[in-house]
Design a protein around this motif. Structure first.
Motif, short mmCIF file in Angstrom:
data_model
loop_
_atom_site.label_atom_id
_atom_site.label_comp_id
_atom_site.label_asym_id
_atom_site.label_seq_id
_atom_site.Cartn_x
_atom_site.Cartn_y
_atom_site.Cartn_z
N ARG A 9 -0.84 15.91 7.81
CA ARG A 9 -0.89 15.39 6.63
C ARG A 9 -0.23 14.61 6.18
O ARG A 9 -0.22 13.49 5.36
CB ARG A 9 -0.73 16.80 5.28
CG ARG A 9 -1.01 16.59 4.17
CD ARG A 9 -0.60 17.54 3.31
NE ARG A 9 -1.17 17.52 1.89
CZ ARG A 9 -0.48 16.81 1.02
NH1 ARG A 9 0.61 16.26 1.24
NH2 ARG A 9 -1.01 16.84 -0.39
N HIS A 10 1.32 14.66 6.66
CA HIS A 10 2.30 13.67 6.40
C HIS A 10 2.04 12.30 6.86
O HIS A 10 2.11 11.20 6.14
CB HIS A 10 3.57 13.99 7.20
CG HIS A 10 4.64 12.98 6.86
ND1 HIS A 10 5.52 13.11 5.74
CD2 HIS A 10 5.14 12.25 7.83
CE1 HIS A 10 6.50 11.91 5.74
NE2 HIS A 10 6.22 11.52 7.11
N GLU A 11 1.34 12.10 8.17
CA GLU A 11 0.88 10.92 8.71
C GLU A 11 -0.26 10.10 7.90
O GLU A 11 -0.14 9.09 7.65
CB GLU A 11 0.43 11.31 10.17
CG GLU A 11 1.43 11.45 11.13
CD GLU A 11 1.04 11.75 12.47
OE1 GLU A 11 1.71 11.31 13.45
OE2 GLU A 11 -0.10 12.33 12.72
N LEU A 12 -1.23 11.16 7.43
CA LEU A 12 -2.37 10.55 6.75
C LEU A 12 -1.80 10.12 5.31
O LEU A 12 -2.19 8.97 5.08
CB LEU A 12 -3.52 11.77 6.55
CG LEU A 12 -4.71 11.05 6.42
CD1 LEU A 12 -5.29 10.30 7.12
CD2 LEU A 12 -5.56 12.46 5.80
N LYS A 13 -1.03 10.72 4.70
CA LYS A 13 -0.61 10.22 3.28
C LYS A 13 0.32 8.93 3.38
O LYS A 13 0.24 8.08 2.51
CB LYS A 13 0.36 11.19 2.57
CG LYS A 13 0.69 10.90 1.16
CD LYS A 13 1.10 12.12 0.52
CE LYS A 13 1.35 11.78 -0.95
NZ LYS A 13 1.95 13.10 -1.77
N LEU A 14 1.18 8.93 4.36
CA LEU A 14 2.17 7.94 4.66
C LEU A 14 1.33 6.73 4.96
O LEU A 14 1.88 5.53 4.42
CB LEU A 14 3.16 8.21 5.97
CG LEU A 14 4.12 6.89 6.03
CD1 LEU A 14 5.16 6.81 5.27
CD2 LEU A 14 4.81 7.31 7.52
N GLU B 230 -1.95 6.18 4.69
CA GLU B 230 -3.32 5.82 3.67
C GLU B 230 -4.43 5.18 4.33
O GLU B 230 -4.62 5.44 5.48
CB GLU B 230 -2.48 5.08 2.55
CG GLU B 230 -1.50 6.00 1.76
CD GLU B 230 -0.99 5.27 0.46
OE1 GLU B 230 -1.04 3.98 0.48
OE2 GLU B 230 -0.45 5.88 -0.30
N SER C 26 -9.08 14.14 6.06
CA SER C 26 -8.67 13.93 4.77
C SER C 26 -7.74 14.72 4.14
O SER C 26 -7.47 16.04 4.91
CB SER C 26 -9.92 13.90 4.08
OG SER C 26 -10.49 15.24 3.66
N ILE C 27 -6.83 14.22 3.02
CA ILE C 27 -5.80 15.21 2.58
C ILE C 27 -6.58 16.52 1.90
O ILE C 27 -5.86 17.66 2.24
CB ILE C 27 -5.27 14.35 1.27
CG1 ILE C 27 -4.49 13.27 1.97
CG2 ILE C 27 -4.34 15.40 0.58
CD1 ILE C 27 -3.31 13.38 2.85
N ASP D 252 -5.39 20.22 3.35
CA ASP D 252 -5.09 21.28 2.40
C ASP D 252 -5.54 22.36 2.47
O ASP D 252 -4.98 23.49 2.32
CB ASP D 252 -4.94 20.48 1.00
CG ASP D 252 -4.04 19.45 0.72
OD1 ASP D 252 -2.96 19.18 1.48
OD2 ASP D 252 -4.18 18.72 -0.39
N TYR E 210 4.74 19.13 -0.25
CA TYR E 210 3.73 18.42 -1.21
C TYR E 210 4.77 17.89 -2.36
O TYR E 210 4.35 16.80 -3.17
CB TYR E 210 3.22 19.54 -1.76
CG TYR E 210 2.13 20.30 -0.97
CD1 TYR E 210 0.91 19.74 -1.07
CD2 TYR E 210 2.27 21.13 -0.22
CE1 TYR E 210 -0.35 19.87 -0.21
CE2 TYR E 210 1.31 21.68 0.83
CZ TYR E 210 -0.03 21.02 0.55
OH TYR E 210 -1.18 21.66 1.45
N ASP F 188 7.27 14.86 0.08
CA ASP F 188 6.53 14.14 1.04
C ASP F 188 7.04 14.31 2.45
O ASP F 188 7.29 13.36 3.18
CB ASP F 188 6.48 12.67 0.67
CG ASP F 188 5.64 12.42 -0.35
OD1 ASP F 188 4.69 12.88 -0.98
OD2 ASP F 188 6.03 11.56 -1.24
#
Length: 317
Positions: A202-207, A209, A223-224, A228, A279, A282
Motif C-alpha cells: 500500500r505504501h509503495e502504491l500510494k508513494l 501513484e 489498488s488502494i 485496504d 493511514y 503514510d
C-alpha cells in the motif's frame, strides 16, 4: 614529485574504498535484521521453557538468528542487483547504493556469493541433523531466487511469499533446537507477516501513484481500496487468532485463568498503532524503521514481550 603524486593518489583512493564499504553495508540492510527475531518465537513459547531451563538451546537459536541475517543480506544484494534499473525510477529507492552508482554490481554479486557459501557450513555446525539447513536453503531459494526473479511479479503471490519468509524464520527457530512448532504459532506469524506485507504494498502504491507500473509492473494489479480491504480482513484475523492462542494454546498457563489473555491489549494497541502510522503518517514502506523510530509502537512490543516472558516464568502451563 612522483612520490608526492603517488601519496595523493593513495589518499584519494582510501576514502573511495571506505565509501564503497559503507555502501555495501547499507545494501546488506543490517537494520532489517530485526525481522529475524521471528526465529525466537518457537523457543519463547516452547512448552519446556527451554530459553529459561536450557540456555545452551537459546545460544543455538541466536546462531540461527545470525545465519538468517547472513542469508537475508545476501538476498537483499541479489534483489537490488535484479531491480537496479527499476529502483532508479523510484523516488526513494533510487538512492540505494547500487541504483545510485555508489556500489559496484561486481562487489555486490561477489559478497552475496560469499555470504551464501559461508552460511551453510555455519548452519550445518549449528544443527547436525540438517533440519535447520533445509529450512534455511528453502528460504534462500524462495526469497532469494524464486521471489527476486519471478514471484514478485505474480499478483497475490508476491505478498504471500513475503509472509512465507517470516513463517520459515519461525520454523527454522524450531528446527535448530529440534522441537515441534505448534500450528497456532504458524498461523499468528503468517497473519502478522501478511499484515506487514500488505502495508508495504500500500505504501509503495500510494508513494508512486500513477507511476507505480513504471517501477514495478505488479503494482498495476493492485489498488488502494483492494489493499485496504485485504488489510481489514487480516487485521481482524490477527486479533482473533492471537486471542484464541492466548486462551487455548498448549503453552498458555491456564491457572487461575488463561494468563496470556492479559497480553491481548498490547497486541491490539500495536496493531492499531501500526495502522495509524500507515493511514495517518503514510508509513509502512519499511516496517523495521517504524518499529525502531516510533516510540509508542516499540514500547508496546517491548511490554508485550516482557509480559509474555513474565507470565511463562511465573505461572506453570
Amino acid at each position: 614529485m612522483n612520490n608526492l603524486s603517488g601519496t595523493q593518489s593513495i589518499e584519494r583512493a582510501a576514502p573511495l574504498s571506505i565509501r564503497s564499504l559503507r555502501a555495501l553495508v547499507r545494501t546488506m540492510r543490517p537494520r532489517q535484521w530485526i525481522k529475524n527475531v521471528f526465529v525466537f518465537a518457537a523457543i519463547a513459547f516452547s512448552e519446556g521453557r527451554l530459553w529459561y531451563h536450557q540456555p545452551l538451546e537459546l545460544l543455538r537459536v541466536i546462531g540461527a538468528f545470525v545465519a538468517f541475517s547472513m542469508a537475508a543480506s545476501a538476498i537483499y544484494l541479489i534483489n537490488d542487483l535484479v531491480d537496479i534499473e527499476k529502483d532508479r525510477a523510484h523516488p526513494k529507492k533510487r538512492h540505494r547504493p547500487l541504483a545510485a552508482g555508489l556500489l559496484s554490481p561486481t562487489v555486490a554479486a561477489v559478497t552475496a556469493a560469499i555470504l551464501i557459501m559461508s552460511v551453510f557450513p555455519f548452519a550445518v555446525w549449528l544443527d547436525g541433523d540438517l533440519d535447520f539447513v533445509l529450512v534455511l536453503a528453502l528460504y534462500v531459494v524462495v526469497q532469494g531466487f524464486l521471489y527476486s526473479y519471478w514471484l514478485k511479479n505474480v499478483v497475490i503471490f508476491d505478498i504471500l511469499i513475503i509472509a512465507a519468509g517470516f513463517v520459515l524464520r519461525a520454523v527454522a527457530g524450531a528446527a535448530v533446537i529440534d522441537i515441534v512448532i505448534t500450528p497456532w504459532l504458524i498461523v499468528c506469524m503468517g497473519l502478522l507477516a501478511l499484515f506487514l506485507g500488505i502495508g508495504k504494498r500500500r505504501h509503495e502504491l500510494k508513494l508512486l501513484e500513477d507511476g507505480a507500473g513504471n517501477h514495478r509492473r505488479i503494482l498495476e494489479e493492485y489498488s488502494i481500496p483492494l489493499l485496504d480491504q485485504m488489510q481489514a480482513i487480516v487485521t481482524a484475523s490477527i486479533v482473533m487468532a492471537y486471542s484464541m492462542t492466548a486462551f487455548s494454546a498448549p503453552v498458555a498457563p491456564q491457572e487461575p485463568f488463561p494468563m496470556l489473555m492479559i497480553t491481548i491489549p498490547f497486541v491490539v494497541y500495536a496493531i492499531f498503532r501500526y495502522l495509524y502510522l500507515i493511514y495517518q503518517r503514510d508509513g509502512g514502506g519499511a516496517p523495521e524503521e517504524l518499529v525502531l523510530q516510533d516510540r509508542p509502537l516499540a514500547l508496546s512490543i517491548i511490554l508485550w514481550g516482557l509480559t509474555v516472558l513474565g507470565v511463562l516464568i511465573i505461572f506453570p502451563s
